[in-house]
Design a protein around this motif. Structure first.
Motif, PDB file in Angstrom:
ATOM      1  N   ASP A  83      15.060   0.262  -3.861  1.00 56.75           N
ATOM      2  CA  ASP A  83      15.511   1.431  -4.628  1.00 56.75           C
ATOM      3  C   ASP A  83      15.981   2.556  -3.695  1.00 56.75           C
ATOM      4  O   ASP A  83      16.664   3.476  -4.131  1.00 56.75           O
ATOM      5  N   HIS A 145       3.986   3.940   0.224  1.00 56.41           N
ATOM      6  CA  HIS A 145       3.068   2.902  -0.185  1.00 56.41           C
ATOM      7  C   HIS A 145       3.383   1.520   0.405  1.00 56.41           C
ATOM      8  O   HIS A 145       2.808   0.528  -0.051  1.00 56.41           O
ATOM      9  N   ASP A 164       8.618   8.229  -1.439  1.00 57.11           N
ATOM     10  CA  ASP A 164       7.947   7.959  -2.717  1.00 57.11           C
ATOM     11  C   ASP A 164       6.801   8.938  -3.015  1.00 57.11           C
ATOM     12  O   ASP A 164       6.526   9.246  -4.177  1.00 57.11           O
TER      13      ASP A 164
HETATM   14 FE1  FEO Z   1      10.681   4.110  -4.540  1.00 53.85          FE
HETATM   15 FE2  FEO Z   1       8.523   2.215  -2.808  1.00 53.85          FE
HETATM   16  O1  FEO Z   1      10.147   2.650  -3.554  1.00 53.85           O
END
Ligand code: FEO
Length: 394
Positions: A83, A145, A164
């Protein structure tokens, strides 16, 4: 679309209004999301992260309308999950030699995902990259993460690109935290923490304390999803410290599935019993077959105790309950009391199966649970109420 965030920092990401499922089908995004990418145009130009692959061409076309791509001196890849890195292959087609700054684990993940021999520059905590009068300071944030995650701090502007961390899946044209619906915003932040960051809570606390220890001024937190924290950015840092510290509210959540309503009746009677002895506690009931899994987990995150119920089927439990128990195992909740219940016709293993799963997941299971045969009658209903009363007291 590009938007000035502060001085020479521009948001050049993508708002994904339509997104309803993320991580495949794993995470529900009722409010959409955004993939935030930032262009920092000082004497040197740095691009912080990109967007999800399906929007790669749109992203690069818009970026090229904003700046001659060859004028981008550095690309910062804070995290390799697609993403944020999904537009890198398209971007690198245009500027194949531009250096990509990331952690050592970032090189591994990006190479593993895209199999390209890009011009990687490995950074670690404390490394700096001069943009002229200002510099980017990198802070590794492993397991927040992914092992490759990192933050970047821009001196002069005093902004933290947190990727994130501190983000949320929330599409909004407003982009700043003070301009959006606060209830929606914090619900999405809480859901994000509960479903994604819970297992890494000890690392969240350590990393936040490490960054606070640098005693750097903080004017904004620029996340990679959702809004930018410009109004009191410390508020979300404080929330994270609370959530990471085995957070719970005065709430008991009852999660169940049912075939012919017997286990539902049990759930409702147990809830009534709890309410008879504790009028302060919030009791919530969810039929897992009819409830979004991530919303259910968010309620578990907020709870001091949970009761999980299923009828027995083929010596086991219903699949909606099994799925949630499996998911909760990975989230490593701590300090939450729990109990199992369920109806059965003949063999009646469900309560034992649920209790075993809950124990293995770290819940504090205090008794053998409550199991009843066939449809609850007057006496059985009384037994459920009594079970609820006792559970609330203990
Ligand atoms: Fe928004 Fe861990 O990706």
């Amino acid at each position: 679309m590009s938007m000035r965030v502060k001085n020479n920092i521009h948001w050049v990401g993508k708002i994904d209004w339509e997104l309803r499922k993320f991580h495949g089908d794993e995470y529900s995004t009722h409010k959409g999301s955004s993939y935030n990418s930032y262009l920092v145009r000082e004497q040197k130009v740095a691009l912080i992260d990109t967007v999800w692959g399906p929007y790669a061409k749109e992203f690069v076309d818009r970026l090229a309308a904003e700046i001659d791509l060859k004028k981008i001196d550095y690309i910062i890849a804070s995290h390799a999950e697609s993403d944020h890195s999904g537009a890198l292959p398209e971007l690198m087609r245009h500027i194949p030699d531009t250096p990509i700054y990331c952690t050592k684990n970032g090189v591994k993940s990006l190479t593993g995902m895209y199999h390209k021999d890009w011009n990687f520059r490995t950074v670690k905590t404390g490394d700096k990259l001069s943009l002229g009068d200002k510099e980017l300071v990198f802070v590794e944030a492993p397991m927040l993460h992914w092992p490759d995650s990192m933050f970047s701090y821009l001196t002069g502007d005093a902004v933290l690109f947190s990727n994130d961390a501190f983000g949320q899946h929330y599409a909004s044209e407003s982009m700043f935290n003070d301009l959006v619906d606060q209830a929606e915003l914090f619900q999405e932040c809480l859901k994000y923490y509960a479903n994604i960051l819970t297992p890494f809570s000890p690392m969240v606390i350590r990393k936040i304390n490490e960054v606070l220890g640098f005693k750097l001024p903080l004017d904004m937190i620029l996340t990679s999803h959702g809004i930018i924290w410009r109004d009191k950015p410390a508020q979300i840092v404080e929330k994270y410290l609370q959530w990471a510290d085995n957070y719970q509210e005065n709430q008991i959540t009852i999660l169940y599935d049912t075939m012919w309503n017997s286990t539902r009746v049990m759930a409702e009677e147990i809830a009534a019993g709890i309410g008879e002895v504790d009028t302060e506690v919030t009791v919530k009931l969810y039929n897992l077959a009819k409830t979004d899994k991530n919303d259910a987990i968010t309620e578990v995150f907020k709870s001091k105790a949970v009761l999980v119920g299923s009828p027995t089927i083929n010596n086991g439990i219903l699949v909606s309950v099994a799925a949630l128990l499996e998911e909760m195992k990975g989230l490593k909740f701590k300090n939450k009391k729990a109990a199992a219940f369920g109806s059965y016709g003949w063999s009646g293993e469900s309560v034992k199966v649920i209790a075993r799963h809950l124990t293995e997941s770290g819940f504090l299971v205090g008794d053998e649970g409550l199991r009843l045969t066939w449809a609850p009658d007057g006496e059985s209903r009384k037994a459920c109420r009594e079970y609820g009363r006792t559970f609330a007291k203990t």
